[in-house]
Design a protein around this motif. Sequence first.
Motif, PDB file in Angstrom:
ATOM      1  N   ASN A  30       0.832  -1.204   0.000  1.00 32.58           N
ATOM      2  CA  ASN A  30       0.000   0.000   0.000  1.00 32.58           C
ATOM      3  C   ASN A  30       0.867   1.254   0.000  1.00 32.58           C
ATOM      4  N   CYS A  33      -3.306   5.519   2.214  1.00 34.99           N
ATOM      5  CA  CYS A  33      -4.619   5.227   2.796  1.00 34.99           C
ATOM      6  C   CYS A  33      -5.312   6.580   2.956  1.00 34.99           C
ATOM      7  N   TYR A  38      -7.455   2.039   0.677  1.00 34.88           N
ATOM      8  CA  TYR A  38      -6.031   1.832   0.393  1.00 34.88           C
ATOM      9  C   TYR A  38      -5.768   1.844  -1.112  1.00 34.88           C
ATOM     10  N   THR A  40      -2.639   0.648  -3.746  1.00 26.46           N
ATOM     11  CA  THR A  40      -1.325  -0.004  -3.827  1.00 26.46           C
ATOM     12  C   THR A  40      -0.384   0.838  -4.695  1.00 26.46           C
ATOM     13  N   ARG A 194       4.482   3.272   8.852  1.00 29.88           N
ATOM     14  CA  ARG A 194       3.215   3.924   8.506  1.00 29.88           C
ATOM     15  C   ARG A 194       3.348   5.407   8.867  1.00 29.88           C
ATOM     16  N   CYS A 219       3.663   3.297   3.649  1.00 34.76           N
ATOM     17  CA  CYS A 219       2.297   3.773   3.389  1.00 34.76           C
ATOM     18  C   CYS A 219       2.051   5.130   4.067  1.00 34.76           C
ATOM     19  N   TYR A 221      -0.716   7.854   5.455  1.00 39.94           N
ATOM     20  CA  TYR A 221      -2.094   7.952   5.954  1.00 39.94           C
ATOM     21  C   TYR A 221      -2.461   9.420   6.057  1.00 39.94           C
ATOM     22  N   TYR A 240      -4.657   3.491  12.887  1.00 36.60           N
ATOM     23  CA  TYR A 240      -3.761   2.836  11.926  1.00 36.60           C
ATOM     24  C   TYR A 240      -2.389   2.519  12.506  1.00 36.60           C
TER      25      TYR A 240
END
Length: 505
Positions: A30, A33, A38, A40, A194, A219, A221, A240
Amino acid sequence: MSGIFAPSLLPEMNFLNKIQAVFEKYPGRNAMCIKDTYYTYSSFASKIAAIQHDIEEDSGNEQRIGIIVSDDVETYASILAVLLSGKTYIPIHPNYPAERIAQIIEQAQLKIILAKAGENFHLSIPVTDTTSIPPENNPDITMPVASLAERNAYILFTSGSTGIPKGVPISYFNLDSFVAAFYALGYELSENDRFLQMFDLTFDLSVMSYLIPFCLGACVYTIPESGMKYTNVYHVLETYNITIALMVPSILSYLRAYFSEIRLPHLRYSLFCGEALYKDIVKEWMECVPNAAIDNVYGPTEATIFCLAYKINNGGDIPDYNGIVTVGKPMRGMDAIVVDDNLNPSDDKEKGELCLYGKQLTAGYLDPERTKEAFFEHNGEKYYRTGDIVFKDAHGNFMYCGRVDHQVKIQGFRVELSEIEFHLRKITGIANVVALDISAANGISQVYAVFEGEKSDTGMMMEELKTKLPVYMIPSQVYFVPSFPLNANGKIDRNALRKIITSLV
Ligand code: AMP
């Protein structure tokens, strides 16, 4: 340091190569988000390639691309498409007043703008709807071949004291140098991290929050745009299990009332930037983030995101001045000096203005007149005057003491109080007006407008002001006082006025 930072010595941009490698290595991981959805790296790549293709067809020769930014994957894909094409993006907030958007388009000489469908901005130039571009089935992201170093990666517009926003161009060389200096801070990060991205894309702290994760294959967020920002930030941090978060310190002021309930064991790095960080609140925050390294980082937009850093919980007492945590030392590739009123380097232990030089420093503003005011030559190099007052402690850490001018931070946004005063004066015709930053009991700053003279109706004035300035610059209260207090030089005594107004609140 002389000469070694010449952009032409760096033919390749490492950060772009890192991102390119991530797309090849981690297609199934991912990348983002956004609002619980999500995306990729492979689906992100399809969108980027499609937008790149479209930019090339529609505006092959056009270097600067405006992007109306919002919290959606098309916006991030547009930014990456521009960067991976070696062009320059200019983020524009959709809620900016039309006049401000027009000024940005004019100053940046934009001929093309990317935006999401459904938005109608009545712009004078063509808008490409990024949601209508079909994704490329076989995403082949084009990398620029020519040397990029001197080209600009982005231009951000900050509050300008003359009433016109100031354009700060940041080159690919500057941005690549930031990424290298960030890596040199030694954080142990990987594709499994994250990242929180809590910033408006018109604010340069957003660039670190998406660019570093894209270099790693991690990823990002984002924070929903609706609702209260600080509750959204906390929700995303907790839901998350965010592992690294760069935030403005004012978030802590909002969250402080809930500290006893907050536990974020997954957070490994908690970075603060953008405004003064207070030692008492950060000590309380340590309890909420028991496994996090907490760092105070510092820097103006002109020196690319941030360029000084201090690791707070590395052991020992936290150095502070009047309760404000030190901003530490220059990052790799940057140099900082303290100068006196005549721009002569002062004894570091004395208070003076912090000036910056190095790989992350912009070559100058879009408007050369503004450049002359803020840059000067020292030892044959161009230094930038930050307007921040500092001194160096015995360990070489720079201690932040405040500003030399009327620039303040409102929710982390850089605001020139004189820009607000300029518009208030123009709208009302009243010459004696002051925009004051007032700190509430919880430490959160707000702007009040104070006029000298008889009280009058300000409803229309506020409506007109909203057509000129972004929401965060609109005064939350308006006051009238019979006469302004003056200091010994006959100038308006802002501190005395602040005391008068605070007693009225
Ligand atoms: P901006 O260009 O919006 O990034 O604003 C830069 C200004 O924010 C600096 O010149 C400082 O006045 C302030 N600033 C940024 N980081 C810090 C920090 N860690 N501590 C104190 N002030 C900061």
